[in-house]
Design a protein around this motif. Structure first.
Motif, short mmCIF file in Angstrom:
data_model
loop_
_atom_site.label_atom_id
_atom_site.label_comp_id
_atom_site.label_asym_id
_atom_site.label_seq_id
_atom_site.Cartn_x
_atom_site.Cartn_y
_atom_site.Cartn_z
N PHE A 66 47.61 49.99 27.50
CA PHE A 66 48.30 50.06 28.75
C PHE A 66 49.72 49.15 28.60
O PHE A 66 49.96 48.52 27.77
N THR A 67 50.73 49.73 29.40
CA THR A 67 51.68 49.19 29.67
C THR A 67 52.42 48.71 31.04
O THR A 67 52.05 49.70 31.81
N TYR A 68 52.97 47.77 31.11
CA TYR A 68 53.66 47.52 32.42
C TYR A 68 55.11 47.19 32.00
O TYR A 68 55.32 46.36 31.49
N ASN A 69 55.94 47.73 32.96
CA ASN A 69 57.37 47.31 32.86
C ASN A 69 58.01 47.07 34.10
O ASN A 69 57.80 47.80 34.87
N LEU A 70 59.13 46.29 34.19
CA LEU A 70 59.87 46.01 35.41
C LEU A 70 61.26 46.35 35.25
O LEU A 70 61.76 45.69 34.30
#
Length: 190
Positions: A66-70
């Protein structure tokens, strides 16, 4: 029947774990955007990947996670504040290689697919939307540094590109994100 199923799972699980080919990777990153979004420059973003990998031969590793970017835009009084959040699934592979036969820590090339959607939040209601999920790509080069027998440090330079479709007030469009990432991962093998 339950005993046979349990025995089968135990044999397969112990065989896979005894190979020391499985890994878990925790990868924080900084993202340098290479394009503007809605004609606004984005600031340096940050993100986090959590992946599991399987090294099925010595030079090849497959991974998924999983990846989460802001990301957000430059904040000044004349413009609306906009924040982009990307959440998705990573699927890819790494090819490990050595430049010299005496090299202890190999380099690697990584390539993967990113299935993600983007959520936009803004103080202007026009820019509050969610995109459809789409497929993007990632290419990177890194270095596997052994810390201990089962712990590794993996710095990587990576380029990611994706385009997601959105609809605002019945009008459809595409939001494109392209960014260069500087990452540093901690990987545990078992």
């Amino acid at each position: 029947m339950k005993k046979i199923l349990f025995l089968l799972m135990f044999v397969i699980g112990s065989t896979c774990l005894s190979q020391e080919a499985w890994s878990v990777t925790f990868r924080p990153s900084l993202h340098i955007p290479t394009v503007n979004v809605f004609n606004r420059p984005l600031r340096i973003g940050n993100g986090l990947d959590l992946t599991a990998g399987y090294r099925w031969t010595d030079p090849f590793q497959l991974y998924a996670g999983f990846t989460y970017n802001l990301f957000d835009n430059e904040e000044n009084a004349e413009e609306q504040i906009m924040e982009l959040r990307q959440f998705g699934v990573l699927l890819g592979g790494r090819y490990f290689f050595k430049i010299s036969p005496h090299q202890n820590n190999p380099f690697y090339l990584s390539a993967g697919l990113l299935f993600s959607s983007i959520t936009s939040k803004s103080n202007d209601a026009l820019f509050n939307f969610d995109t459809d999920a789409s497929v993007g790509s990632q290419l990177g080069i890194g270095w596997e540094l052994e810390l201990t027998e089962n712990w590794f440090f993996l710095p990587e330079l990576r380029f990611s590109s994706l385009s997601n479709d959105y609809i605002i007030d019945g009008v459809s469009g595409t939001i494109a994100l392209k960014y260069l990432s500087i990452t540093a991962a901690l990987m545990h093998t078992f």
